[in-house]
Scaffold this motif. Structure first.
Motif, short mmCIF file in Angstrom:
data_model
loop_
_atom_site.label_atom_id
_atom_site.label_comp_id
_atom_site.label_asym_id
_atom_site.label_seq_id
_atom_site.Cartn_x
_atom_site.Cartn_y
_atom_site.Cartn_z
N ASN A 6 0.85 -1.17 0.00
CA ASN A 6 0.00 0.00 0.00
C ASN A 6 0.89 1.23 0.00
OD1 ASN A 6 -2.29 -1.68 0.23
ND2 ASN A 6 -1.99 -1.78 2.45
N ASN A 62 -5.95 4.86 -0.36
CA ASN A 62 -6.51 4.18 -1.53
C ASN A 62 -5.46 3.80 -2.58
OD1 ASN A 62 -9.47 4.51 -0.86
ND2 ASN A 62 -8.84 6.66 -0.94
N VAL A 63 -4.19 4.01 -2.32
CA VAL A 63 -3.14 3.75 -3.32
C VAL A 63 -2.40 2.47 -2.96
CG1 VAL A 63 -1.01 4.61 -4.36
CG2 VAL A 63 -2.88 6.20 -3.83
N THR A 96 -2.21 1.72 -8.57
CA THR A 96 -3.30 2.69 -8.52
C THR A 96 -2.85 4.02 -9.10
OG1 THR A 96 -4.09 1.65 -6.48
CG2 THR A 96 -4.98 3.81 -7.02
N ASP A 115 -2.36 7.78 -9.32
CA ASP A 115 -2.27 8.80 -8.29
C ASP A 115 -1.61 10.03 -8.89
OD1 ASP A 115 -2.14 10.30 -6.00
OD2 ASP A 115 -0.60 9.09 -5.03
N TYR A 120 -6.21 11.95 -1.15
CA TYR A 120 -6.25 11.33 -2.48
C TYR A 120 -7.42 11.91 -3.27
CZ TYR A 120 -6.56 7.65 -6.03
OH TYR A 120 -6.60 6.95 -7.21
N GLU A 145 -9.47 8.11 -8.32
CA GLU A 145 -10.42 7.01 -8.16
C GLU A 145 -9.62 5.72 -8.08
OE1 GLU A 145 -13.62 7.08 -7.67
OE2 GLU A 145 -13.76 9.27 -7.84
N PRO A 146 -9.80 4.93 -7.02
CA PRO A 146 -8.94 3.76 -6.79
C PRO A 146 -9.07 2.66 -7.83
CG PRO A 146 -10.70 3.86 -5.15
CD PRO A 146 -10.74 5.15 -5.90
N ASP A 147 -10.13 2.66 -8.67
CA ASP A 147 -10.22 1.62 -9.69
C ASP A 147 -9.43 1.97 -10.95
OD1 ASP A 147 -11.91 3.65 -10.52
OD2 ASP A 147 -13.31 2.26 -11.50
N GLU A 186 -6.12 2.34 -12.85
CA GLU A 186 -4.82 1.72 -12.60
C GLU A 186 -3.91 1.84 -13.83
OE1 GLU A 186 -5.63 -1.92 -9.53
OE2 GLU A 186 -6.15 -2.26 -11.64
N GLY A 197 -13.84 6.80 -4.75
CA GLY A 197 -14.44 5.48 -4.84
C GLY A 197 -15.91 5.48 -5.13
#
Length: 797
Positions: free
Chosen positions: A281, A286-287, A320, A322, A343, A346-348, A350, A465
């Motif tokens: 992590n 969220n990253v 993720t 960022d 953050y 959006e964590p989805d 990538e 998210g």
């Protein structure tokens, strides 16, 4: 540069002598008879020395009388022998060096690095090369528990980490001597060009080399700051196993395995496999990221004259997106209003990366003094950026978020043939290199990655998210293939006079680069590219290199050199004024460099002091075009190819031992950059991403006696403030930064444990890689524990 070749030809032919030479030659092997590449052979009390080639062969001319010849190689027990010469004659001395078991177990014996695989591509020590070169080897990597390229490069003066693309889990961006390094130019794997699109460091890397300044004579078109080269680990003739496990804050899990040994009873065929898995992590909410790497390697000694190395690397990563932290008021001071872990993405979303590489190196011994080398490389890469790009917030702390994403593939092929040798003409020794190479990269995108409006958020109430997205399309691709094609022939001679006290290096490259887009007319029908024609640009360039080295003592060198470089600019189809520059000119560069290199403390501590001046003419530049309201649209810009930029500075590097129990790595640098002329920005402005002052220092204490096995280290890393763009906006000036690290470890027999704490004072540091209001937040304090076990066994005969 005609006088360079007149000097070269005159010296070469006027020194030819067909009489018998006072020469010793032979081969350096281990106790199993396996050749030891690049061993150091030198005559005590003189400036005379050489290195063995890839098959262990060496040739050395020595004075008449009694001489003591020493043979050294990292990981092997040094040896020496006496030679008494009374007349001109030639003798053969074959040397066997026993391998040091302690080094097999991962405890680095050496004090300093003396060799570079890419400095001149010949068998020349770093001290004898008229160019600044820094090598970071296993000792520093192990002491600092390095598993990231940014942690390695902070030990090298002249190179600065400037940020990450799409966050810390993807690829990193660097600046060298004031000029940004280019992903398709300035990175090498065992000397072959690779794209910088993923995390380049892995446990298969033996050492990292940085060649400072223009290097176009050896590598073609490159940005003039320098070349970063990754040298891989080679198979061993004895069985070896190393298991390493790192864990720590932010959920880090990182096991790695290193296996090596012979595959045949005669040990002429050997293997090595390095593999690593890493997941973690971040201190950023969220990253997270994960990576996997496996790197098999084979070496086959085919008889006395042939050697074949085959290296492969497979890498995958997922991280993720960022983009960083946005400044609420457009200034860097405004970042303090937020916690560093805030953050805004959006964590989805990538960044995905996958590539496979294979490298073949074939060496053939052609007589006693000459060898032929062929290196062939192929790489296949796929990557998929997908992320969020926030705009600047308004007075109510609200902002628009934009989305981008695309798929890309790249195929990279290169091959080179080189003819290398060491000969004597009269009293002059020549290290000669004749070579030619070809490299081609084809790549395509599914779209140009333009920003598209996603939503509007408020900085005080945003929660990530809540806005799932649709992944970027995998096809169709844009109706053109982008091409970079390079080729060239080069010649180089390092001539050594007066018992090798004076070296003259002269060389040149005749090369070409073709760059641009090859359009498919059928696929372009009905698209924005309909009617476009191929816009491939070819530039043919002659680049010289000349240098002098004076060695008043064996361990002291004073040098001066001149080198030139060039970069071929592709037409930028996304620029508003693309049609005005469909065939842009090349960017030229040149460098004057002088310095002093020395080996102190009984040849255990290497130091270098370097002065350099680089000029870059007709650089690529761009200016953003504001809309009717004065707001910047980062997709709207014009390009130009004019101006003159320069960089000058002083660098001091040191590496090695200052006592039997103290090792040291560090450096200080002063770099002054300036815009001399530029149509887009004011003269006198500083170049971006180039701090004026940098310092790095790492000291390690390894006591002997009852405390043997204990290791205590610490380091300090500093960068002064710098601007992130050519306009030198004070609002976006990155402040000075520093970090302090410590390490404590203990090794007992084959087992080891080590604790590393980075940024122990928990400083909040920033970078601004894109020159917008988005800032990379650098890692906060982190503790990592490394557990290791090594085993080596010499098989029964």
């Amino acid at each position: 540069m005609k006088h360079i070749f007149i000097l070269f030809i005159t010296v070469f032919f006027t020194q030819i002598s067909f009489g018998q030479q006072t020469i010793i030659r032979g081969k350096v092997t281990d106790e199993n008879g396996i050749p030891i590449p690049l061993a150091r052979i030198y005559v005590s009390g003189t400036t005379i020395g050489t290195s063995g080639d890839e098959l262990g062969n060496y040739i050395l001319k020595i004075p008449t009388g009694k001489n003591q010849v020493f043979v050294e190689m990292i990981g092997f027990q040094a040896d020496s022998f006496s030679v008494e010469i009374t007349s001109d004659e030639s003798r053969e001395y074959n040397i066997q060096l026993p391998q040091l078991t302690r080094d097999l177990q991962g405890i680095t014996i050496s004090a300093k690095k003396t060799g570079s695989a890419t400095g001149t591509r010949t068998l020349t020590d770093i001290q004898d090369i008229p160019q600044a070169i820094v090598v970071i080897g296993q000792r520093t990597i192990e002491q600092q528990a390095v598993f990231d390229l940014t942690s390695i490069t902070r030990n090298i003066t002249g190179i600065n980490f400037t940020g990450s693309y799409s966050g810390g889990g993807s690829y990193q961006l660097f600046n060298a001597r004031g000029f940004d390094m280019v992903n398709s130019q300035n990175y090498r794997w065992n000397g072959q060009m690779i794209w910088n699109l993923g995390n380049q460091y892995g446990d298969n890397i033996e050492q990292v080399e940085f060649l400072k300044g223009p290097t176009s004579i050896l590598f073609g078109d490159v940005s003039p700051g320098g070349i970063l080269n990754f040298v891989t680990k080679k198979p061993l003739s004895s069985f070896y196993t190393a298991i390493n496990f790192k864990t720590g804050q932010w959920g880090l899990i990182r096991p790695s395995v290193d296996l090596s040994g012979p595959l045949t009873k005669n040990k002429l065929l050997r293997y090595r496999i390095n593999t690593t898995y890493e997941q973690s992590n971040s201190f950023r909410e969220n990253v997270e990221y994960s990576r996997f790497m496996i790197a098999p390697s084979l070496v086959w000694n085919i008889g006395e004259k042939w050697q074949w190395n085959l290296d492969g690397v497979v890498r995958t990563s997922r991280s993720t997106d960022d983009a960083g932290l946005v400044s609420p008021d457009g200034t860097i001071s405004g970042l303090s209003q937020f916690d560093p872990d805030t953050y805004l993405g959006e964590p989805d979303r990538e960044y995905l990366f996958n590539d496979q590489n294979v490298l073949s190196t074939l060496n053939y011994q052609l007589g006693d003094n000459w060898r032929i080398r062929n290196v062939t490389y192929y790489g296949n890469t796929k990557n998929r950026p997908w992320g969020i790009w926030p705009d600047a917030p308004d007075e109510n702390r609200s902002l628009y978020r934009n989305e981008y994403g695309y798929n890309q593939w790249l195929r990279n092929f290169s091959t080179s043939f080189e003819f290398l040798g060491s000969i004597y003409t009269g009293g002059v020794k020549h290290n000669l290199l004749f070579g030619g190479e070809y490299q081609r990269t084809n790549f395509r995108y599914t779209n140009e990655g333009y920003l598209a409006y996603l939503d509007s958020i408020n900085l005080d109430s945003f929660q990530p998210g809540l806005f799932p997205g649709t992944e970027p399309i995998k096809e169709p691709y844009l109706p053109f293939v982008s091409i970079i094609e390079r080729g060239g022939a080069y010649i180089q001679d390092q001539m050594m006079f007066f018992e090798e006290k004076l070296h003259v290096l002269a060389g040149a490259r005749f090369g070409f680069t073709t760059q641009g887009n090859d359009y498919n007319e059928i696929e372009a029908i009905g698209t924005d590219y309909e009617g476009y024609t191929d816009d491939l640009v070819t530039v043919r360039v002659f680049t010289p290199r000349v240098g002098l080295v004076f060695k008043p003592k064996k361990n002291l060198s004073i040098y001066a050199s001149y080198s030139s470089g060039y970069e071929v600019n592709s037409p930028d189809v996304f620029a508003l004024n693309y049609l005005d520059f469909s065939t842009p000119p090349a960017t030229r560069s040149n460098q004057w460099e002088t310095g002093i290199k020395s080996s102190l403390s009984e040849n255990k501590l290497a130091t270098s002091l370097t002065f350099f001046h680089i000029q870059k003419k007709d650089p690529y530049g761009y200016i953003y075009v504001p809309d009717s309201s004065g707001n910047i649209n980062y997709d709207e810009y014009n390009v130009y190819y004019e101006g003159l930029h320069q960089s000058l500075g002083v660098e001091f590097d040191f590496d090695g031992k200052i006592a039997d129990v103290l090792t040291l790595t560090g450096g200080l640098a002063f770099t002054k950059t300036e815009i001399i002329e530029d149509p887009g920005y004011e003269s006198g402005n500083q170049l971006p991403n180039a701090p004026k002052y940098t310092a790095n220092f790492w000291i390690n204490y390894d006591p002997q006696g009852k405390l043997q096995g204990l290791s205590i280290g610490g380091g300090y890393f500093f960068k002064s403030s710098f601007y992130s763009f050519f306009d030198n906006s004070e609002n976006l000036k990155v402040p000075s930064s520093f970090t302090v690290d410590i390490a404590v470890g203990y090794t007992y027999h084959s087992f080891g444990a080590q604790l590393n704490i980075t940024n122990i004072t928990n400083e909040v540091n920033y970078l601004n890689p894109w020159a917008f209001n988005l800032f990379d937040i650098q890692p906060l304090r982190r503790a990592v524990i490394t557990l290791s076990w090594t085993f080596s066994k010499k098989p029964k005969e």
